[in-house]
Scaffold this motif. Sequence first.
Motif: not given
Lengths: 366, 106
Positions: A37-38, A40, A66-67, A69, A87, A91
Amino acid sequence: MARRSVPVLKQLLSNSPILNQTRSVTYMPRPGDGAPRAVTLIPGDGIGPLVTGAVEQVMEAMHAPIYFERYDVHGDMKRVPEEVMDSIRKNKVCLKGGLATPMGGGINSLNMQLRKELDLYASLVNCFNLPGLPTRHENVDIVVIRENTEGEYSGLEHEVVPGVVESLKVITKFCSERIAQYAFEYAYLNNRKKVTAVHKANIMKLADGLFLESCREVATKYPGIQYNEIIVDNCCMQLVSKPEQFDVMVTPNLYGNLVANTAAGIAGGTGVMPGGNVGADHAIFEQGASAGNVGNDKLVEQKKANPVALLLSSAMMLRHLQFPSFADRLENAVEQVIKEGKYRTRDLGGHSTTQEVVDAVLAALD
Amino acid sequence: MVTPNLYGNLVANTAAGIAGGTGVMPGGASAGNVGNDKLVEQKKANPVALLLSSAMMLRHLQFPSFADRLENAVEQVIKEGKYRTRDLGGQSTTQEVVDAVLAALD
């Protein structure tokens, strides 16, 4: 029916901040739930980058799905950049370090802007005793749920004549009702027994009176949960003398700010309490209480900020994203480090740097 | 600490709470709190706060030696710890505390 009850069960099991090593019900994911999951990430000002860096390291080490941004936002900007807002809207979840609010000068707090534009109407802080960190009081486990959008923070001030300023406190039935609803729903889903409304309706009869009315109405829908009310000045006194009497507390904006900080202070300090802001569509996780506090220059230079609060908040975020086992691993590692007591930052009585605490957490991860 | 109205209310109560409770602080934290019916019936209210406030009043009226005597007597009773109302962890009635203060007066 079974599918709908899984999140409820998970919430019920996640109510205790001190988790057992084994779970009695295994979490059965749907295919595809493990897709990353992205999230922020806003490091922010002061100690913000230091503590968000800590979270990034731990997430990486756990290979959490998770990553981040990452976006650069600073407290002296006029507005949060539109790309950051987009963003977060995409997200739905954001992790934030801290944004300094300049005092006076007509620049509005960016923290407030985020809360208002994303309508994050509930601020939640969990203040509890951590094993290994004794304070003057024991058995403290308070969740402060604070209305986040109106009240004394409406930003409506004007100078009537030179030397006389009027400040408007706005309380609406709409906002009071939904914060009360969130507080009772939280209590219900997390197996909490009591909700206490904090107010000063004896003085602000109309404003706080409306808040209380809304709380009372919602309370009738949850007959299994105890409900009581307490005047805010008595509440402050009770918090510092008998905090074990409180469970979930629902408050308007300003009182919530004060009650959350007081509760955090008696249970171990704002450096360790997790929390976040949530609305119908989005959630921002940050240090629980005193989120506008970005530390001082010395702390930043010496890199000695306490990462525990943000680490525990990111664990709350992992549960929110429905990754409970990663949340468990993270919380257990942090709690082990605190219990052992070897690596502690200055606010907890130690001398460690942020990185030393992070390394200890990484080593404690299983 | 100098504060505006609301913050002062909260800070005073918090400070009173950490230093011993609103039952003992002179001045006027929690002045709107008139106790509960049980306290009135059992006559177990804590008189210390008002006694110390009345000592402040005596100084205001410029009778310092009477203020000294009153304060010393009250402080002695608290120090000895034999007569304390429930908010201070004891079980005495108001009159028992008053009698102890009367005995301690010089």
